[in-house]
Design a protein around this motif. Structure first.
Motif, PDB file in Angstrom:
ATOM      1  N   LEU A 140      92.271  58.380  60.138  1.00  0.00           N
ATOM      2  CA  LEU A 140      92.389  59.692  60.936  1.00  0.00           C
ATOM      3  C   LEU A 140      91.290  60.735  61.023  1.00  0.00           C
ATOM      4  O   LEU A 140      91.484  61.402  61.647  1.00  0.00           O
ATOM      5  CB  LEU A 140      93.597  60.460  60.251  1.00  0.00           C
ATOM      6  CG  LEU A 140      95.160  59.828  60.115  1.00  0.00           C
ATOM      7  CD1 LEU A 140      96.145  60.805  59.525  1.00  0.00           C
ATOM      8  CD2 LEU A 140      95.324  59.640  61.858  1.00  0.00           C
ATOM      9  N   LEU A 141      90.287  60.344  60.002  1.00  0.00           N
ATOM     10  CA  LEU A 141      89.030  61.141  60.369  1.00  0.00           C
ATOM     11  C   LEU A 141      88.467  61.420  61.458  1.00  0.00           C
ATOM     12  O   LEU A 141      88.275  62.564  61.923  1.00  0.00           O
ATOM     13  CB  LEU A 141      88.036  60.525  59.057  1.00  0.00           C
ATOM     14  CG  LEU A 141      87.029  61.671  58.590  1.00  0.00           C
ATOM     15  CD1 LEU A 141      87.744  62.991  58.277  1.00  0.00           C
ATOM     16  CD2 LEU A 141      86.151  61.052  57.473  1.00  0.00           C
ATOM     17  N   THR A 148      89.965  61.255  64.453  1.00  0.00           N
ATOM     18  CA  THR A 148      90.838  62.056  65.204  1.00  0.00           C
ATOM     19  C   THR A 148      90.602  63.298  64.769  1.00  0.00           C
ATOM     20  O   THR A 148      90.564  64.403  65.734  1.00  0.00           O
ATOM     21  CB  THR A 148      92.134  61.615  65.105  1.00  0.00           C
ATOM     22  OG1 THR A 148      92.291  60.398  65.174  1.00  0.00           O
ATOM     23  CG2 THR A 148      93.251  62.087  66.253  1.00  0.00           C
ATOM     24  N   PHE A 149      90.428  63.591  63.716  1.00  0.00           N
ATOM     25  CA  PHE A 149      90.501  64.903  63.089  1.00  0.00           C
ATOM     26  C   PHE A 149      89.125  65.878  63.443  1.00  0.00           C
ATOM     27  O   PHE A 149      89.138  66.911  63.573  1.00  0.00           O
ATOM     28  CB  PHE A 149      90.446  64.824  61.562  1.00  0.00           C
ATOM     29  CG  PHE A 149      90.412  66.238  60.694  1.00  0.00           C
ATOM     30  CD1 PHE A 149      91.350  67.055  60.955  1.00  0.00           C
ATOM     31  CD2 PHE A 149      89.286  66.611  60.097  1.00  0.00           C
ATOM     32  CE1 PHE A 149      91.437  68.630  60.339  1.00  0.00           C
ATOM     33  CE2 PHE A 149      89.364  67.961  59.457  1.00  0.00           C
ATOM     34  CZ  PHE A 149      90.376  68.658  59.499  1.00  0.00           C
ATOM     35  N   ILE A 150      88.047  64.919  63.347  1.00  0.00           N
ATOM     36  CA  ILE A 150      86.726  65.323  63.790  1.00  0.00           C
ATOM     37  C   ILE A 150      86.851  65.893  65.278  1.00  0.00           C
ATOM     38  O   ILE A 150      86.189  67.118  65.682  1.00  0.00           O
ATOM     39  CB  ILE A 150      85.714  64.454  63.511  1.00  0.00           C
ATOM     40  CG1 ILE A 150      85.642  64.240  62.012  1.00  0.00           C
ATOM     41  CG2 ILE A 150      84.446  64.990  64.178  1.00  0.00           C
ATOM     42  CD1 ILE A 150      84.551  62.990  61.485  1.00  0.00           C
ATOM     43  N   SER A 151      87.436  65.062  66.031  1.00  0.00           N
ATOM     44  CA  SER A 151      87.515  65.377  67.473  1.00  0.00           C
ATOM     45  C   SER A 151      88.201  66.497  67.860  1.00  0.00           C
ATOM     46  O   SER A 151      87.940  67.277  68.732  1.00  0.00           O
ATOM     47  CB  SER A 151      87.924  64.073  68.392  1.00  0.00           C
ATOM     48  OG  SER A 151      89.035  63.772  67.947  1.00  0.00           O
ATOM     49  N   LYS A 152      89.407  66.768  66.790  1.00  0.00           N
ATOM     50  CA  LYS A 152      90.093  67.902  67.003  1.00  0.00           C
ATOM     51  C   LYS A 152      89.240  69.314  66.702  1.00  0.00           C
ATOM     52  O   LYS A 152      89.648  70.323  67.208  1.00  0.00           O
ATOM     53  CB  LYS A 152      91.497  67.876  66.272  1.00  0.00           C
ATOM     54  CG  LYS A 152      92.394  67.035  66.831  1.00  0.00           C
ATOM     55  CD  LYS A 152      93.662  67.844  67.493  1.00  0.00           C
ATOM     56  CE  LYS A 152      94.454  66.992  68.034  1.00  0.00           C
ATOM     57  NZ  LYS A 152      94.309  65.769  68.976  1.00  0.00           N
ATOM     58  N   LEU A 153      88.467  68.772  65.826  1.00  0.00           N
ATOM     59  CA  LEU A 153      87.532  70.009  65.157  1.00  0.00           C
ATOM     60  C   LEU A 153      86.660  70.542  66.143  1.00  0.00           C
ATOM     61  O   LEU A 153      85.990  71.589  65.989  1.00  0.00           O
ATOM     62  CB  LEU A 153      87.128  69.696  63.687  1.00  0.00           C
ATOM     63  CG  LEU A 153      86.798  70.534  62.642  1.00  0.00           C
ATOM     64  CD1 LEU A 153      88.116  71.363  62.158  1.00  0.00           C
ATOM     65  CD2 LEU A 153      86.189  70.013  61.693  1.00  0.00           C
ATOM     66  N   TYR A 210     100.015  58.288  69.883  1.00  0.00           N
ATOM     67  CA  TYR A 210     100.095  58.162  68.477  1.00  0.00           C
ATOM     68  C   TYR A 210     101.118  57.080  67.663  1.00  0.00           C
ATOM     69  O   TYR A 210     100.572  56.742  66.699  1.00  0.00           O
ATOM     70  CB  TYR A 210     100.465  59.570  67.880  1.00  0.00           C
ATOM     71  CG  TYR A 210      99.854  60.764  67.942  1.00  0.00           C
ATOM     72  CD1 TYR A 210      98.637  60.905  67.265  1.00  0.00           C
ATOM     73  CD2 TYR A 210      99.918  61.781  68.965  1.00  0.00           C
ATOM     74  CE1 TYR A 210      97.651  61.644  67.243  1.00  0.00           C
ATOM     75  CE2 TYR A 210      99.158  62.663  68.984  1.00  0.00           C
ATOM     76  CZ  TYR A 210      97.908  62.740  68.532  1.00  0.00           C
ATOM     77  OH  TYR A 210      97.112  63.830  68.430  1.00  0.00           O
ATOM     78  N   GLU A 220      80.105  62.642  63.680  1.00  0.00           N
ATOM     79  CA  GLU A 220      80.905  61.856  63.044  1.00  0.00           C
ATOM     80  C   GLU A 220      80.392  61.000  61.811  1.00  0.00           C
ATOM     81  O   GLU A 220      81.076  61.271  60.900  1.00  0.00           O
ATOM     82  CB  GLU A 220      81.500  60.933  64.045  1.00  0.00           C
ATOM     83  CG  GLU A 220      82.917  60.050  63.467  1.00  0.00           C
ATOM     84  CD  GLU A 220      83.538  59.570  64.730  1.00  0.00           C
ATOM     85  OE1 GLU A 220      83.581  58.394  64.687  1.00  0.00           O
ATOM     86  OE2 GLU A 220      83.848  60.041  65.830  1.00  0.00           O
TER      87      GLU A 220
END
Lengths: 294, 358
Positions: free
Chosen positions: B281-282, B284-289, B43, B304
């Motif tokens: 950050l979007l 990263t957020f999508i891949s976490k989701l 990070y 994405e």
């Protein structure tokens, strides 16, 4: 005829065929621009989506070509109608930039949705004219190119007749010239705007179905909208004949640049023309001279 | 509610006025200083990248947010900054001089592109910049002697006065320092006479002209400032990716920059920072989701871009003032707590306004 002239003629014909598709897309863009003052960046994605839908209807559902074309046109028209009536109308009155960004957002969503539904691989479908060609005095013309030119001619003629002679067409012209005055004359401006978007969507669908056999059914098809923008600028922004002339010219210039200029010029020629016209002659070939409202 | 009571000239000049603000910004600064030791290693690199995007987004904000000139091709200036910096640094130019030269070169190209800005306006300018960035991508791909073509060029590690800054933490502080310099410089620029001229040109060219502002010059100046700030971001980005290729500066990056500015909130530097953080950050957020979604959706390549479009559309439809607007509303809510009126920020009804002359 000597081979040199023959080659130029051949390239010009191919260019006119591709240019007809640019002209169709540019025509849709200019109609939308005149009606709602939005540059519809999602137009290319509607074209791309229609190519995929047509592929699905022909290859997977096994429908005959003509039926598939008509259904695709209806779907594209329906989606465009909904976009205008349900999404674009929310931001009416905000600066142009907001409209452009919203169509870009829609373009992203369409692109994402198509690629999620069909996957990233490119494909092709059969048309009644695939692989056939006509010989005219030494020239070899693919029948597909002739069909594209014919289709573009027919659509343009129909559109012209519609806008010039039908009362609906005349009201569309009135609404795009002065919305308030049109309202006061009892013209249903909102419904007409949606109708214009739907017509443009149907034209994009035709463009997509015609372009797909030449260029493969691929996510990258949306790039046509950028070429169409170059055509619009060259022809004069906001002019319907200009869109057609600009589209054809861009198509021909691209083909000629591919052969007579160094490698790589073919891909950027349209954009070079765009920049040159905007800097040297922002009015365009057939544009009307008018200032901006203060 | 709090009102400004300025008793001296210095009071009005101050960037940070109140003790609470000093505390808040001080805490933020300390947190940023400590972050490389708190965050996991991955990070730290990610946050450095966010800083770089913040610089680029600040650059575009000067142009789009303050001057109202739209650019859909700002990735081109990132590319120029990156390639120029790599070229200088591999010809043994010291880091600081190289980054300044890269920024200056990017600004010079901005001047070239900015000159037509006097002739065309609005969306036409957007098309010029769009076309320029597509052409530049091709040029970079084919100018092999300088740019290495489509295979790209490796980037040497940054070092100042013989101290290597290529490591994760040193590079983090390098980005942070440059971001701070750019941010403070732009704050002072935008609240000075130049900044007011920019906003004047954005809101009404006629009014600005009547007040004696040189409209054409101001537009070009905005282009040059914006391009050179973006060039600095490009130079840092070259170090971040460590191997620059033309594909790294595609149309999508330009559009992401525009999204940062729009989602952040046009016309505010805070918005540029918030937007850059959000958009960076979007993914990263999508891949976490993704693990939470059904496999048919999450496995797809298009998810994405779909989410990007959706977020942008929702912001334009429901919060045109962006994240900064949301921030201001929250602040107003807390400051006037029991007395907050829900209609304070209600949007008035708008009507179709034509910019055509008929």
């Amino acid at each position: 005829m000597n081979p040199q002239t023959l080659q130029i003629l051949q390239l010009t014909l191919n260019g006119i065929a591709i240019g007809s598709i640019y002209a169709l897309v540019a025509l849709g863009l200019v109609m939308i621009y005149k009606a709602t003052e939005v540059i519809n960046f999602a137009h290319g994605d509607i074209l791309m989506g229609s190519a995929f839908v047509a592929w699905g209807l022909i290859t997977i559902a096994g429908l005959p070509f003509w039926l598939a074309v008509i259904i695709t046109m209806l779907i594209a028209a329906g989606i465009s109608w909904l976009l205008e009536a349900r999404v674009m109308r929310v931001i009416v009155g905000q600066p142009h930039f907001a409209g452009a960004m919203l169509t870009l957002a829609i373009a992203f969503m369409l692109r994402g949705a198509v690629s999620m539904a069909f996957g990233p691989s490119s494909r092709t479908f059969q048309t009644p004219w695939s692989g056939q060609s006509t010989h005219v005095g030494g020239l070899v013309i693919a029948d597909l190119n002739l069909v594209i030119i014919a289709a573009a001619l027919i659509i343009t003629a129909l559109l012209f007749a519609f806008l010039r002679f039908s009362s609906l067409g005349i009201s569309i012209q009135a609404a795009s010239q002065n919305q308030l005055a049109a309202y006061l004359c009892g013209i249903p401006v909102k419904r007409l705007n949606s109708f214009v978007w739907a017509m443009a969507g149907a034209m994009a669908a035709v463009g997509g179905v015609l372009l797909a056999p030449i260029a493969l059914v691929d996510i990258g098809l949306w790039f046509v909208v950028l070429k169409a923008l170059a055509a619009l600028v060259l022809g004069g922004f906001g002019s319907i004949p200009g869109a057609i002339v600009g589209g054809l010219l861009i198509g021909v210039v691209e083909q000629l640049a591919g052969v007579y200029l160094p490698d790589g010029f073919k891909d950027v020629m349209a954009y070079l023309v765009l920049i040159a016209v905007l800097i040297l002659y922002p009015r365009g070939l057939l544009g009307e001279a008018h200032g901006r409202r203060v | 509610m709090r009102f400004h009571y300025d008793t001296t000239y210095r009071d009005a000049q101050r960037l940070i006025r109140y003790r609470a603000d000093w505390l808040a910004y001080g805490a933020l600064f300390l947190l940023l200083l400590a972050a490389p030791w708190i965050l996991p290693r991955y990070y730290v690199g990610e946050v450095s990248f966010i800083f770089i995007m913040c610089i680029a987004s600040l650059g575009l904000m000067v142009l789009t947010g303050f001057t109202g000139q739209i650019s859909f091709g700002h990735a081109a200036f990132l590319a120029i900054g990156a390639y120029a910096h790599v070229w200088f640094i591999s010809h043994d130019v010291p880091f600081v001089i190289s980054i300044i030269a890269a920024s200056a070169l990017s600004g010079a190209v901005g001047l070239m592109i900015g000159l037509p800005a006097i002739r065309v306006s609005g969306l036409h300018l957007a098309m010029v910049t769009l076309a320029f960035s597509i052409i530049l991508e091709q040029v970079i791909g084919r100018w092999k002697s300088v740019t290495g073509g489509y295979t790209g060029v490796p980037v040497p590690s940054p070092s100042i006065l013989g101290i290597d800054l290529g490591g994760l933490r040193p590079f983090y502080f390098l980005c942070l320092a440059i971001l701070l310099i750019v941010f403070v410089a732009l704050i002072n620029l935008t609240r000075g006479s130049i900044g007011r001229a920019l906003v004047g040109v954005r809101d009404s060219e006629t009014a600005a002209h009547a007040l004696g502002i040189w409209v054409g010059g101001t537009k070009v100046l905005a282009f040059v400032i914006s391009a050179s700030v973006t060039g600095v971001a490009g130079a840092l980005m070259a170090h971040h990716v460590q191997h620059v290729t033309p594909e790294g500066f595609s149309l999508l990056l330009s559009l992401e920059l525009v999204m940062m500015v729009v989602i952040g909130g046009l016309g505010s530097l805070r918005g540029a920072i918030l937007g850059a953080i959000f958009i960076s950050l979007l993914p990263t957020f999508i891949s976490k989701l993704k693990p939470m979604l059904p496999a048919a959706v999450s496995g797809q390549f298009g998810l994405e871009i779909f989410v990007f479009g959706l977020v942008l559309a929702l912001f334009i439809l429901f919060e045109p003032m962006g994240l900064n607007g949301r921030w201001l509303k929250l602040k107003a809510l807390f400051q006037s707590f029991p007395l907050y009126r829900r209609d304070t920020f209600r949007r008035g009804k708008t009507y179709m306004k034509s910019e055509r002359y008929r």
